[in-house]
Motif scaffolding. Structure first.
Motif, short mmCIF file in Angstrom:
data_model
loop_
_atom_site.label_atom_id
_atom_site.label_comp_id
_atom_site.label_asym_id
_atom_site.label_seq_id
_atom_site.Cartn_x
_atom_site.Cartn_y
_atom_site.Cartn_z
N ALA A 36 -7.94 17.27 -5.43
CA ALA A 36 -7.74 17.32 -3.86
C ALA A 36 -7.99 15.91 -3.39
N VAL A 37 -8.90 15.18 -3.83
CA VAL A 37 -9.19 13.88 -3.26
C VAL A 37 -8.03 12.99 -3.65
N GLU A 38 -7.43 13.17 -4.86
CA GLU A 38 -6.25 12.19 -5.06
C GLU A 38 -5.04 12.84 -4.29
N TRP A 39 -4.84 14.16 -4.19
CA TRP A 39 -3.59 14.44 -2.99
C TRP A 39 -3.97 13.79 -1.88
N ALA A 40 -5.08 14.07 -1.23
CA ALA A 40 -5.32 13.55 0.04
C ALA A 40 -5.12 12.08 0.50
N LEU A 41 -5.67 11.35 -0.67
CA LEU A 41 -5.37 9.86 -0.58
C LEU A 41 -3.95 9.41 -0.79
N LYS A 42 -3.32 10.39 -1.21
CA LYS A 42 -1.87 9.80 -1.39
C LYS A 42 -1.11 10.04 -0.34
#
Length: 461
Positions: A337-343
């Protein structure tokens, strides 16, 4: 006809109109309530720029004081009756919670009809104590905020009825609050520097939810539970292990797990084959039950306090092994989720963790590791504001009230048997395309549009 309780009926308040609201003491606010709503209407209309220009100097001529805003928050979504009074600047004047712990032990979980009766018996005393502790009366309030969903319909109705009774008697505006949004926003009360956007994990007995919070009322759902939430898994496992759950199954299991070996039992981590951010704890619960049965561990009628040393150690090993895998599942989903959110939003700096399970210190420690690994700051309310409470409802009511999202006071002739607009299943945001779960969408009917879509729809009317 059902009474509506939406935080989205009014257009957003212009800065000038918001300042006028905050300058007004509570009583005059109610006296000029309809005038204020007409100002909102004109200020939000693109055809009246002159009105905006004329309001702006009035607003800048005085320093607004949010302390003049007093909000009563009422929460009855599940098994706690809660109320609180909070000032517009976030000062908590009172916080009262009546627990149904004895009923949870008696019925082995939440029994909706019994919970409704307990709420009905407690609600008047809880609200009155919240007012008394805050040294205010209903006539001092600016508005009333109340949970309208998600939750158990029978329970929600008790809180909504009480809120509307007060609002009708004292001519108060009313704010319908989304329970999960309140869990996310209470972090903005205790951390004044927490700005949008941020990533949030909301974890409790009935919910697992990962959201990207773009702004107030604007959320993207990155992941949710496919079946059972982590809090339910903690509670059931604690009950099967014969723990004293009067103060909650989660705290009891966390305490016992400190005595155990987290690698003693090889439980499987759920859903590793699914590369999304959704959660599943039903299978892990089954693994715990089978581990108890296969080891001939008899916990029925034998509380942990009466267990032999060998028996206690085995229970502790099961608890520790369960907790390690349950939280590892959280870690893996949160990392994605962190990776998706930062994208989507590279400017994100904060990872909010809230809800009842966020009180668990092991959970906080492991999720803080995820936050630090990704250069984020973990933000979590104190335990008293993680579990269901009236403060989070009052604060969320304040945020939406200042934004102009509230209902008019109920009509004086509104009948006591009014059918209220309750939302037992009410999504917070629209699902992120990569996070959709086909199996979940087939099982679960979305009875109400998401809060985000409702607010966006009101902006385009």
């Amino acid at each position: 006809m059902a009474a509506t309780l939406l935080p989205t009926l009014s257009p957003p308040v212009s800065r000038a109109a918001a300042f006028l609201l905050l300058r007004a003491p509570p009583k005059p606010l109610r006296t000029h309530h309809h005038l204020f709503r007409s100002l909102l209407s004109s200020a939000s209309s693109p055809s009246t720029p002159a009105t905006l220009r004329s309001l702006a100097p009035m607003a800048s001529a005085a320093t607004p004081d949010r302390r003049d805003l007093l909000m009563l928050g009422i929460e009855t979504s599940c098994d706690d009756t809660a109320a609180a009074v909070v000032r517009g600047d976030g000062e908590i004047l009172s916080q009262v919670v009546s627990s149904q712990a004895d009923l949870l032990v008696k019925y082995g979980g939440v029994a909706p009809k019994m919970a409704e009766e307990a709420h009905s018996l407690a609600i008047d005393q809880v609200v009155q104590k919240a007012l008394d502790d805050a040294h205010v009366s209903e006539s001092d309030l600016s508005a009333v905020a109340v949970t309208v969903g998600p939750g158990l319909s029978l329970c929600l109705r008790v809180g909504v009825h009480k809120a509307r009774t007060i609002a009708k008697a004292f001519g108060l505006p009313i704010v319908g609050v989304h329970h999960m949004e309140a869990h996310a926003l209470v972090s903005r009360l205790v951390n004044k520097g927490l700005d949008f956007p941020f990533l949030a994990l909301l974890i409790s007995g009935g919910h697992n939810l990962l959201i990207l919070a773009h702004n107030l009322g604007d959320y993207v759902q990155l992941g949710t539970t496919v079946d059972d939430a982590i809090g339910e898994a903690y509670d059931k496992s604690a009950r099967w292990l014969g723990l004293d759950i009067r103060k909650g199954g989660g705290p009891a299991l966390e305490e016992l797990a400190l005595e155990g070996d987290p690698n003693a039992i090889k439980f499987r981590v759920p859903m590793r084959q699914h590369k999304d951010c959704n959660f599943s704890y039903a299978g892990l619960k089954t693994q715990v039950r089978l581990a108890i049965e296969s080891r001939n561990l008899c916990t029925d009628g034998i509380p942990i306090s009466s267990a032999t040393a060998e028996d206690r150690q085995l229970r502790a090993d099961i608890a520790a092994s369960f907790q390690r895998v349950a939280v590892l599942h959280l870690e893996e989903r949160c990392q994605r989720a962190v990776e998706w959110a930062l994208k989507m939003k590279p400017s994100i700096n904060n990872f909010v963790v809230s809800g009842g399970v966020a009180s668990n210190q092991y959970v906080r420690t492991r999720l803080n590791y995820i936050a630090e690994k990704n250069g984020l700051q973990l933000v979590s309310p104190p335990p008293s504001l993680c579990t269901d409470n009236g403060v989070m409802i009052a604060w969320t009511g304040i945020e939406h009230f200042v934004a102009g999202r509230f209902d008019d006071p109920p009509a004086a002739d509104e009948p006591d048997d009014m059918q209220y607009d309750l939302r037992p299943r009410w999504p917070l945001g629209e699902e992120y395309s990569e996070g959709r779960s086909v199996s979940r969408s087939m099982k679960t009917a979305r009875i109400h549009p998401s809060l985000t879509s409702m607010i966006q729809g009101s902006l385009h009317k």
